[in-house]
Design a protein around this motif. Structure first.
Motif, PDB file in Angstrom:
ATOM      1  N   ILE A 131       0.834  -1.209   0.000  1.00 33.27           N
ATOM      2  CA  ILE A 131       0.000   0.000   0.000  1.00 33.27           C
ATOM      3  C   ILE A 131       0.866   1.256   0.000  1.00 33.27           C
ATOM      4  CG2 ILE A 131      -1.650   1.320   1.383  1.00 33.27           C
ATOM      5  CD1 ILE A 131      -2.793  -1.370   2.331  1.00 33.27           C
ATOM      6  N   ILE A 132       1.932   1.248   0.845  1.00 33.83           N
ATOM      7  CA  ILE A 132       2.806   2.429   0.925  1.00 33.83           C
ATOM      8  C   ILE A 132       3.544   2.636  -0.397  1.00 33.83           C
ATOM      9  CG2 ILE A 132       4.848   3.356   2.055  1.00 33.83           C
ATOM     10  CD1 ILE A 132       3.905   2.038   4.630  1.00 33.83           C
ATOM     11  N   THR A 133       4.018   1.517  -0.991  1.00 32.47           N
ATOM     12  CA  THR A 133       4.733   1.629  -2.265  1.00 32.47           C
ATOM     13  C   THR A 133       3.828   2.201  -3.343  1.00 32.47           C
ATOM     14  OG1 THR A 133       6.122  -0.269  -1.679  1.00 32.47           O
ATOM     15  CG2 THR A 133       6.003   0.341  -4.009  1.00 32.47           C
ATOM     16  N   ALA A 134       2.599   1.677  -3.424  1.00 27.49           N
ATOM     17  CA  ALA A 134       1.658   2.186  -4.417  1.00 27.49           C
ATOM     18  C   ALA A 134       1.341   3.652  -4.174  1.00 27.49           C
ATOM     19  CB  ALA A 134       0.380   1.355  -4.369  1.00 27.49           C
ATOM     20  N   LYS A 135       1.205   4.034  -2.900  1.00 20.29           N
ATOM     21  CA  LYS A 135       0.913   5.423  -2.564  1.00 20.29           C
ATOM     22  C   LYS A 135       2.071   6.336  -2.946  1.00 20.29           C
ATOM     23  CE  LYS A 135      -1.596   8.642  -0.523  1.00 20.29           C
ATOM     24  NZ  LYS A 135      -2.869   9.097  -1.121  1.00 20.29           N
ATOM     25  N   LEU A 136       3.289   5.895  -2.653  1.00 24.84           N
ATOM     26  CA  LEU A 136       4.463   6.698  -3.018  1.00 24.84           C
ATOM     27  C   LEU A 136       4.577   6.853  -4.526  1.00 24.84           C
ATOM     28  CD1 LEU A 136       7.127   5.350  -0.482  1.00 24.84           C
ATOM     29  CD2 LEU A 136       6.090   7.614  -0.518  1.00 24.84           C
ATOM     30  N   THR A 137       4.343   5.746  -5.255  1.00 23.15           N
ATOM     31  CA  THR A 137       4.409   5.819  -6.719  1.00 23.15           C
ATOM     32  C   THR A 137       3.391   6.813  -7.253  1.00 23.15           C
ATOM     33  OG1 THR A 137       5.131   3.505  -6.799  1.00 23.15           O
ATOM     34  CG2 THR A 137       4.260   4.463  -8.839  1.00 23.15           C
ATOM     35  N   PHE A 138       2.191   6.754  -6.724  1.00 19.11           N
ATOM     36  CA  PHE A 138       1.145   7.669  -7.167  1.00 19.11           C
ATOM     37  C   PHE A 138       1.495   9.123  -6.849  1.00 19.11           C
ATOM     38  CE2 PHE A 138      -2.678  10.073  -5.980  1.00 19.11           C
ATOM     39  CZ  PHE A 138      -3.350  10.076  -7.202  1.00 19.11           C
ATOM     40  N   GLU A 139       1.993   9.363  -5.635  1.00 15.20           N
ATOM     41  CA  GLU A 139       2.314  10.738  -5.243  1.00 15.20           C
ATOM     42  C   GLU A 139       3.516  11.269  -6.016  1.00 15.20           C
ATOM     43  OE1 GLU A 139       0.471  12.607  -3.575  1.00 15.20           O
ATOM     44  OE2 GLU A 139      -0.945  11.128  -2.799  1.00 15.20           O
ATOM     45  N   ARG A 140       4.492  10.382  -6.326  1.00 15.89           N
ATOM     46  CA  ARG A 140       5.636  10.828  -7.136  1.00 15.89           C
ATOM     47  C   ARG A 140       5.170  11.240  -8.532  1.00 15.89           C
ATOM     48  NH1 ARG A 140       8.553   6.193  -4.823  1.00 15.89           N
ATOM     49  NH2 ARG A 140      10.048   6.963  -3.260  1.00 15.89           N
ATOM     50  N   SER A 141       4.289  10.427  -9.103  1.00 11.18           N
ATOM     51  CA  SER A 141       3.762  10.757 -10.429  1.00 11.18           C
ATOM     52  C   SER A 141       2.991  12.074 -10.392  1.00 11.18           C
ATOM     53  CB  SER A 141       2.844   9.622 -10.900  1.00 11.18           C
ATOM     54  OG  SER A 141       2.230   9.950 -12.125  1.00 11.18           O
ATOM     55  N   ARG A 142       2.237  12.248  -9.355  1.00 14.72           N
ATOM     56  CA  ARG A 142       1.474  13.490  -9.223  1.00 14.72           C
ATOM     57  C   ARG A 142       2.399  14.694  -9.058  1.00 14.72           C
ATOM     58  NH1 ARG A 142      -2.434  14.856  -4.153  1.00 14.72           N
ATOM     59  NH2 ARG A 142      -3.330  16.802  -4.949  1.00 14.72           N
ATOM     60  N   LEU A 143       3.469  14.524  -8.257  1.00 18.29           N
ATOM     61  CA  LEU A 143       4.430  15.605  -8.051  1.00 18.29           C
ATOM     62  C   LEU A 143       5.127  15.981  -9.359  1.00 18.29           C
ATOM     63  CD1 LEU A 143       6.024  17.504  -6.215  1.00 18.29           C
ATOM     64  CD2 LEU A 143       7.570  15.585  -5.687  1.00 18.29           C
ATOM     65  N   LYS A 144       5.478  14.942 -10.124  1.00 12.90           N
ATOM     66  CA  LYS A 144       6.160  15.200 -11.395  1.00 12.90           C
ATOM     67  C   LYS A 144       5.265  15.998 -12.336  1.00 12.90           C
ATOM     68  CE  LYS A 144       8.863  12.829 -14.955  1.00 12.90           C
ATOM     69  NZ  LYS A 144       9.357  11.521 -15.440  1.00 12.90           N
ATOM     70  N   LYS A 145       3.980  15.642 -12.374  1.00 13.78           N
ATOM     71  CA  LYS A 145       3.047  16.374 -13.218  1.00 13.78           C
ATOM     72  C   LYS A 145       2.938  17.834 -12.778  1.00 13.78           C
ATOM     73  CE  LYS A 145       0.145  12.427 -14.493  1.00 13.78           C
ATOM     74  NZ  LYS A 145      -1.211  11.821 -14.400  1.00 13.78           N
ATOM     75  N   LEU A 146       2.925  18.036 -11.495  1.00 14.32           N
ATOM     76  CA  LEU A 146       2.820  19.410 -10.992  1.00 14.32           C
ATOM     77  C   LEU A 146       4.080  20.208 -11.302  1.00 14.32           C
ATOM     78  CD1 LEU A 146       1.132  18.754  -7.531  1.00 14.32           C
ATOM     79  CD2 LEU A 146       0.093  19.790  -9.539  1.00 14.32           C
TER      80      LEU A 146
END
Length: 449
Positions: free
Chosen positions: A282-297
């Motif tokens: 769950i943490i890995t998936a959450k980190l991956t999602f947040e990293r992708s979101r940060l990159k987009k921003l």
């Protein structure tokens, strides 16, 4: 001739000796149906034993009746072992019962069903009264014999499954006449000490007679009253006792009771590993999602060129700063011109001339105010004198000085001749005093008396 007649007592004793001497009546085995069953408060049981053709009265005294495992009831078919003898007081022969067993099923089975039905009606089996077994008990109490296989199986199972739990053994008699009281005693002791989170009560397998202590009413009520959750573990899987129905949880065997009392440390460890793995995923998936979101921003237009966002505000700030500078200079110049004008006006007007002017004005105002006050006072004096003269003219005392007087009777002014009669005393008030008078005679203005 009369000496050959027997007394009733002598005849009865003779008959009784005949019964006593007959070996066939000392121990008889009879099958029949119970009728007119009466259980006396003393513990004795009186009834009639009958079949299709005959009946006989019977009695079972307290000593033998206390050993019955079931309750004799009307219409029950029974097997009886006893003695036939004569009850001298009534001259009736009857059956004195030593043992009694129900026909078709054993007495213990009948007693079991009778007690089960009664306790069920009282609510001792109601699931609403069952206490939950703690998930992670710190201390497990065990009520069983210390010499049987049950205690060994329970302790081994608990130590293997959950070594964190402490085991307190209450050595208990689980078979025989003293078993039920000893079970009750240890249950109350455990509840008094309050050292255990859960109790296992039971023993290994055996016959219904061996397990009967766990079918006793006193044991059932002690289990029901326990404030500590109880797991029953009596006999094998096919064995069922009253204790199983009353207990908070029933186990098929002592080993199964131990398994129900504590969790399995291996299962707990596996659950921890599974939870750890799930949490990691769950943490890995959450980190991956947040990293992708940060990159987009970060790649978004505003964040890529942040100076473009605040450039209009910077330009606006510069313009406002320039406008503020110009406005401040204009305001300062305006105030300087006003100050110069005031300074010139002060120089044109000398302070001494100003003071003299206002001093003259003050003097004139004082004189005018003084004259106005005198005028008002004179008017008030004239008005006061006028009011005094009016009051003096209306004053009744002033009239009385010219020879008038006022007559009173009983404190009231006499206004008419009709208010007085001859011989009455009245009071006459003059301007300088008063006098008492007596009416000699009366006469009205028309000349009548």
């Amino acid at each position: 001739m009369t000496s050959s007649y027997l007394t009733v007592k002598a005849l009865t004793k003779y008959i009784k000796r005949k019964f006593d001497a007959d070996p066939h009546l000392r121990e008889v085995y009879v099958k029949g149906e119970l009728s007119n069953v009466k259980i006396h408060s003393s513990g004795h049981i009186y009834f009639t034993l009958k079949d299709d053709s005959a009946r006989i009265t019977a009695a079972m005294f307290r000593t033998q009746a206390s050993k019955l495992k079931f309750k004799p009831e009307e219409g029950m078919m029974v097997y009886i072992r006893g003695e036939v003898n004569v009850y001298e007081a009534s001259g009736i022969y009857q059956l004195y019962v030593q043992t009694m067993e129900p026909d078709g099923v054993g007495g213990l089975y009948v007693a079991f069903n009778q007690l089960k039905e009664r306790l069920q009606q009282e609510g001792l089996f109601n699931p609403n009264f069952k206490q939950p077994i703690p998930n992670f008990p710190k201390t497990v109490g065990v009520l069983t014999a210390t010499t049987g296989a049950a205690i060994r199986d329970i302790c081994i199972t608990i130590s293997r499954r959950y070594p964190l739990a402490e085991i307190i053994v209450y050595p208990t008699i689980v078979q025989g006449e003293n078993a039920a009281p000893n079970i009750v005693e240890n249950l109350r002791l455990a509840n008094k000490q309050q050292l255990c989170d859960v109790l296992i009560v039971g023993r290994g397998g055996g016959s219904i007679e061996d397990l009967w202590a766990f079918n006793e009413e006193i044991v059932a009520r002690a289990i029901f009253e326990s404030r500590i959750p109880i797991i029953s573990a009596v006999g094998h899987e096919t064995d069922t006792t009253i204790a199983d129905f009353v207990a908070d949880l029933r186990a098929a065997t002592p080993t199964a009771a131990a398994e129900l009392a504590v969790p399995n440390q291996q299962e707990l460890y596996q659950r921890v590993l599974t939870s750890k793995s799930q949490l990691h995923q769950i943490i890995t998936a959450k980190l991956t999602f947040e990293r992708s979101r940060l990159k987009k921003l970060q790649n978004a237009y505003p964040l890529a060129t942040p100076e473009r966002i605040y450039r209009p505000f910077t330009e606006k700030l510069i313009q406002l700063d320039m406008q503020l500078g110009r406005s401040s200079q204009m305001y300062l110049m305006k105030k300087q011109n006003e100050l110069q004008k005031l300074d010139a006006a002060i120089k044109r007007h000398s302070p001494k001339q100003t003071i003299q002017y206002y001093d003259k004005q003050l003097e004139q105002s004082i004189n005018l105010l003084t004259r106005s006050i005198y005028t008002i006072l004179e008017k008030k004096k004239d008005a006061h004198h006028s009011i005094i003269r009016t009051l003096q003219a209306l004053n009744p005392l002033a009239i009385m000085t010219r020879g008038y007087s006022v007559a009173y009777k009983d404190g009231k002014v006499i206004k008419s001749i009709s208010q007085v009669t001859e011989g009455e005393e009245i009071s006459i008030h003059f301007h300088d005093g008063q006098a008492q008078a007596k009416i000699m005679n009366t006469k009205d203005n028309e000349g009548g008396e």
